[in-house]
Design a protein around this motif. Structure first.
Motif, PDB file in Angstrom:
ATOM      1  N   ALA A 167       4.836 -24.511 -42.510  1.00 62.21           N
ATOM      2  CA  ALA A 167       5.749 -25.871 -41.939  1.00 62.21           C
ATOM      3  C   ALA A 167       6.208 -25.099 -40.645  1.00 62.21           C
ATOM      4  O   ALA A 167       6.555 -25.907 -39.709  1.00 62.21           O
ATOM      5  CB  ALA A 167       6.745 -26.001 -43.129  1.00 62.21           C
ATOM      6  N   ALA A 168       6.567 -23.893 -40.758  1.00 58.80           N
ATOM      7  CA  ALA A 168       7.320 -23.272 -39.458  1.00 58.80           C
ATOM      8  C   ALA A 168       6.463 -23.382 -38.170  1.00 58.80           C
ATOM      9  O   ALA A 168       7.069 -23.252 -37.057  1.00 58.80           O
ATOM     10  CB  ALA A 168       7.782 -21.953 -39.924  1.00 58.80           C
ATOM     11  N   ILE A 169       4.942 -22.997 -38.251  1.00 62.46           N
ATOM     12  CA  ILE A 169       4.408 -22.969 -36.988  1.00 62.46           C
ATOM     13  C   ILE A 169       4.186 -24.260 -36.451  1.00 62.46           C
ATOM     14  O   ILE A 169       3.596 -24.394 -35.162  1.00 62.46           O
ATOM     15  CB  ILE A 169       3.104 -22.101 -37.364  1.00 62.46           C
ATOM     16  CG1 ILE A 169       2.036 -22.855 -38.337  1.00 62.46           C
ATOM     17  CG2 ILE A 169       3.450 -20.720 -37.982  1.00 62.46           C
ATOM     18  CD1 ILE A 169       0.706 -21.981 -38.432  1.00 62.46           C
ATOM     19  N   VAL A 170       4.237 -25.358 -36.811  1.00 64.17           N
ATOM     20  CA  VAL A 170       3.760 -26.714 -36.313  1.00 64.17           C
ATOM     21  C   VAL A 170       4.532 -27.215 -35.018  1.00 64.17           C
ATOM     22  O   VAL A 170       3.914 -27.156 -34.225  1.00 64.17           O
ATOM     23  CB  VAL A 170       3.807 -27.838 -37.449  1.00 64.17           C
ATOM     24  CG1 VAL A 170       3.109 -29.151 -36.786  1.00 64.17           C
ATOM     25  CG2 VAL A 170       2.888 -27.239 -38.598  1.00 64.17           C
ATOM     26  N   PHE A 171       5.728 -27.208 -35.249  1.00 62.17           N
ATOM     27  CA  PHE A 171       6.526 -27.849 -33.996  1.00 62.17           C
ATOM     28  C   PHE A 171       6.393 -27.324 -32.594  1.00 62.17           C
ATOM     29  O   PHE A 171       5.916 -27.773 -31.899  1.00 62.17           O
ATOM     30  CB  PHE A 171       7.875 -28.215 -34.555  1.00 62.17           C
ATOM     31  CG  PHE A 171       8.863 -28.878 -33.529  1.00 62.17           C
ATOM     32  CD1 PHE A 171       8.802 -30.219 -33.437  1.00 62.17           C
ATOM     33  CD2 PHE A 171       9.768 -28.169 -32.867  1.00 62.17           C
ATOM     34  CE1 PHE A 171       9.866 -31.143 -32.343  1.00 62.17           C
ATOM     35  CE2 PHE A 171      10.643 -28.625 -31.750  1.00 62.17           C
ATOM     36  CZ  PHE A 171      10.529 -29.965 -31.520  1.00 62.17           C
ATOM     37  N   GLY A 172       6.697 -25.956 -33.000  1.00 56.46           N
ATOM     38  CA  GLY A 172       6.920 -25.195 -31.603  1.00 56.46           C
ATOM     39  C   GLY A 172       5.444 -24.930 -31.070  1.00 56.46           C
ATOM     40  O   GLY A 172       5.297 -25.073 -29.928  1.00 56.46           O
ATOM     41  N   GLY A 173       4.464 -24.613 -32.180  1.00 59.57           N
ATOM     42  CA  GLY A 173       3.176 -24.475 -31.735  1.00 59.57           C
ATOM     43  C   GLY A 173       2.483 -25.747 -30.931  1.00 59.57           C
ATOM     44  O   GLY A 173       1.813 -25.535 -29.728  1.00 59.57           O
ATOM     45  N   GLN A 174       2.669 -26.653 -31.494  1.00 59.60           N
ATOM     46  CA  GLN A 174       2.118 -27.885 -31.061  1.00 59.60           C
ATOM     47  C   GLN A 174       2.521 -28.222 -29.542  1.00 59.60           C
ATOM     48  O   GLN A 174       1.871 -28.673 -28.626  1.00 59.60           O
ATOM     49  CB  GLN A 174       2.319 -29.121 -31.929  1.00 59.60           C
ATOM     50  CG  GLN A 174       2.132 -30.538 -31.489  1.00 59.60           C
ATOM     51  CD  GLN A 174       3.346 -31.143 -30.890  1.00 59.60           C
ATOM     52  OE1 GLN A 174       4.599 -31.117 -31.882  1.00 59.60           O
ATOM     53  NE2 GLN A 174       3.144 -32.165 -29.972  1.00 59.60           N
ATOM     54  N   THR A 175       4.008 -28.032 -29.475  1.00 59.83           N
ATOM     55  CA  THR A 175       4.756 -28.355 -28.154  1.00 59.83           C
ATOM     56  C   THR A 175       4.131 -27.332 -27.160  1.00 59.83           C
ATOM     57  O   THR A 175       3.750 -27.791 -25.885  1.00 59.83           O
ATOM     58  CB  THR A 175       6.220 -28.388 -28.309  1.00 59.83           C
ATOM     59  OG1 THR A 175       6.455 -29.186 -29.398  1.00 59.83           O
ATOM     60  CG2 THR A 175       6.898 -28.843 -26.990  1.00 59.83           C
ATOM     61  N   ALA A 176       4.078 -26.227 -27.516  1.00 59.78           N
ATOM     62  CA  ALA A 176       3.845 -25.110 -26.509  1.00 59.78           C
ATOM     63  C   ALA A 176       2.145 -25.336 -26.189  1.00 59.78           C
ATOM     64  O   ALA A 176       1.889 -24.985 -24.832  1.00 59.78           O
ATOM     65  CB  ALA A 176       3.991 -23.909 -27.203  1.00 59.78           C
ATOM     66  N   ILE A 177       1.235 -25.497 -27.043  1.00 61.67           N
ATOM     67  CA  ILE A 177       0.115 -25.868 -26.864  1.00 61.67           C
ATOM     68  C   ILE A 177       0.022 -26.998 -25.542  1.00 61.67           C
ATOM     69  O   ILE A 177      -0.828 -26.817 -24.686  1.00 61.67           O
ATOM     70  CB  ILE A 177      -0.921 -26.110 -27.928  1.00 61.67           C
ATOM     71  CG1 ILE A 177      -1.091 -25.043 -28.815  1.00 61.67           C
ATOM     72  CG2 ILE A 177      -2.126 -26.739 -27.573  1.00 61.67           C
ATOM     73  CD1 ILE A 177      -1.472 -25.390 -30.173  1.00 61.67           C
ATOM     74  N   HIS A 178       0.449 -28.154 -26.106  1.00 58.15           N
ATOM     75  CA  HIS A 178       0.487 -29.006 -25.015  1.00 58.15           C
ATOM     76  C   HIS A 178       0.975 -28.804 -23.654  1.00 58.15           C
ATOM     77  O   HIS A 178       0.256 -29.054 -22.735  1.00 58.15           O
ATOM     78  CB  HIS A 178       1.468 -30.418 -25.558  1.00 58.15           C
ATOM     79  CG  HIS A 178       1.848 -31.501 -24.468  1.00 58.15           C
ATOM     80  ND1 HIS A 178       0.896 -32.482 -24.607  1.00 58.15           N
ATOM     81  CD2 HIS A 178       2.395 -31.380 -23.578  1.00 58.15           C
ATOM     82  CE1 HIS A 178       1.024 -33.284 -23.761  1.00 58.15           C
ATOM     83  NE2 HIS A 178       2.247 -32.689 -22.762  1.00 58.15           N
ATOM     84  N   PHE A 179       2.352 -28.109 -23.326  1.00 57.16           N
ATOM     85  CA  PHE A 179       2.643 -27.983 -22.255  1.00 57.16           C
ATOM     86  C   PHE A 179       1.736 -26.521 -21.461  1.00 57.16           C
ATOM     87  O   PHE A 179       1.487 -26.759 -20.218  1.00 57.16           O
ATOM     88  CB  PHE A 179       3.973 -27.397 -22.190  1.00 57.16           C
ATOM     89  CG  PHE A 179       4.880 -28.854 -22.357  1.00 57.16           C
ATOM     90  CD1 PHE A 179       5.251 -29.613 -21.234  1.00 57.16           C
ATOM     91  CD2 PHE A 179       5.601 -29.040 -23.645  1.00 57.16           C
ATOM     92  CE1 PHE A 179       5.906 -30.817 -21.469  1.00 57.16           C
ATOM     93  CE2 PHE A 179       6.368 -30.273 -23.684  1.00 57.16           C
ATOM     94  CZ  PHE A 179       6.518 -31.173 -22.605  1.00 57.16           C
ATOM     95  N   LEU A 180       1.519 -25.941 -22.380  1.00 55.25           N
ATOM     96  CA  LEU A 180       0.352 -24.585 -21.505  1.00 55.25           C
ATOM     97  C   LEU A 180      -0.837 -25.123 -21.264  1.00 55.25           C
ATOM     98  O   LEU A 180      -1.398 -24.794 -20.148  1.00 55.25           O
ATOM     99  CB  LEU A 180       0.523 -23.275 -22.331  1.00 55.25           C
ATOM    100  CG  LEU A 180       1.760 -22.560 -22.868  1.00 55.25           C
ATOM    101  CD1 LEU A 180       1.525 -21.321 -23.825  1.00 55.25           C
ATOM    102  CD2 LEU A 180       2.192 -22.014 -21.332  1.00 55.25           C
TER     103      LEU A 180
END
Ligand SMILES: NC(=O)c1ccc[n+]([C@@H]2O[C@H](COP(=O)([O-])OP(=O)(O)OC[C@H]3O[C@@H](n4cnc5c(N)ncnc54)[C@H](OP(=O)(O)O)[C@@H]3O)[C@@H](O)[C@H]2O)c1
Length: 305
Positions: free
Chosen positions: A133-146
């Motif tokens: 559950a913890a890896i989804v929000f930040g991970g998805q957002t960071a992948i998008h912007f990077l």
């Protein structure tokens, strides 16, 4: 089932644990018994309607005038498939899954019914429910912007991550490492240990260093916390360097992002950064913690044992 209902916009106390009907999956949906979700900065923004001016009107129109039209907040989940609709071919009862619901929300609840083709896949096989559950929000957002910064096309990029200790920042560090970046992290004194634990040794203190005197230049400057403007940092950009901020644009959600996070986690190249874990009946406290804007990594909300 038990669910956390956002009764109106306001302080964390507007959240109430209530008993509501359990969803019934349609023929293309799976019913997931949620084990863990996370309280994210996006959730507290919706709950508090913490935006100014014209955006406040837009948000009320999009989300609900006096209270959220979708009263169960939460956008990420991990759990077990309890039932499958008759046309479901991708999942079986008992599968451990994780996913994100975006503007559909609904994860602060014991159950959720989601379409088999929505953003849901099997969890990393070595992850706990909290980690998934913890890896989804930040991970998805960071992948998008990077991705938007073109990180994959820049060999050994020099990357500056501002807001390195939040959910998006800790994800950005790990994803930039995956792209062989030379990373500098911007954090406070309190965050130094966390940043070092993610393998970053170049650290700029936002609470003491004057970055206008820095001379290092970067290919990508990513403001993962949305507190700065490009003008403050553009002197540190290389020729062809780009500045990206979470303030600008919406990080669209894709199943490929989940697949990448799963793969990296299973290969030991990505870890879940969990600042605090709360039980479902501590949801008000969890929102207070995220409201501080000082959480480290992610705040997990445990829904069931
Ligand atoms: N555009 C989109 O689609 C999108 C998607 C997701 C998130 N976002 C936005 O992204 C932002 C970050 O989200 P998040 O969940 O990662 O936030 P978060 O976890 O709540 O961020 C908290 C962290 O930011 C650090 N921080 C606070 N002020 C800072 C500053 N001036 N400089 C450097 N670090 C600072 C804090 O460290 P200290 O406590 O040590 O200060 C803390 O560790 C939010 O505003 C969110 O709304 C946008």
């Amino acid at each position: 089932m038990k669910a956390v209902i956002c009764t109106r916009y306001g302080s964390p106390e507007v959240l109430q644990l209530q008993e509501i009907a359990k969803p019934v999956p349609n023929s293309h949906q799976i019913l997931v018994k949620i084990v863990a979700t996370a309280v994210n900065s996006g959730d507290v923004r919706v709950r508090s309607l913490d935006v100014n001016g014209f955006m406040r009107i837009i948000m009320r129109l999009a989300l609900g005038i006096s209270k959220p039209r979708k009263p169960i907040l939460g956008t990420v989940f991990s759990g077990v498939v309890e039932k499958v609709g008759k046309n479901v071919s991708k999942f079986n009862v008992g599968d451990r899954v994780f996913g994100m619901t975006g503007f559909t929300f609904g994860t602060y609840a014991e159950y959720i019914a989601v379409h088999q083709n929505s953003n849901v896949i099997e969890m990393p096989n070595n992850a706990t429910y909290e980690e998934a559950a913890a890896i989804v929000f930040g991970g998805q957002t960071a992948i998008h912007f990077l991705d938007k910064a073109g990180i994959a096309g820049r060999p050994n990029p020099k990357v500056l991550v501002i807001g390195a200790t939040g959910s998006v920042g800790t994800a950005a560090i790990q994803l930039a490492k995956h792209h062989h970046a030379d990373i500098t992290a911007v954090c406070s004194a309190e965050g130094i240990g966390l940043v070092k634990s993610l393998g970053v040794t170049n650290i700029m203190r936002y609470d003491s260093a004057d970055h206008t005197r820095q001379t290092d230049k970067f290919d990508i400057i990513f403001d993962a916390v949305g507190k700065t403007r490009k003008n403050e940092w553009k002197h540190l950009l290389n020729k062809n360097g780009v500045y990206k901020s979470v303030r600008t644009g919406y990080a669209s959600e894709t199943i490929q992002q989940l697949m990448l996070l799963k793969e990296l986690f299973e290969n030991g190249k990505y870890k879940a950064v969990i600042g605090k874990t709360f039980s479902m009946d501590e949801v008000v406290e969890a929102h207070r913690y995220v409201d501080t804007g000082r959480k480290k990594g992610n705040a997990v909300l445990r829904i069931s044992e």
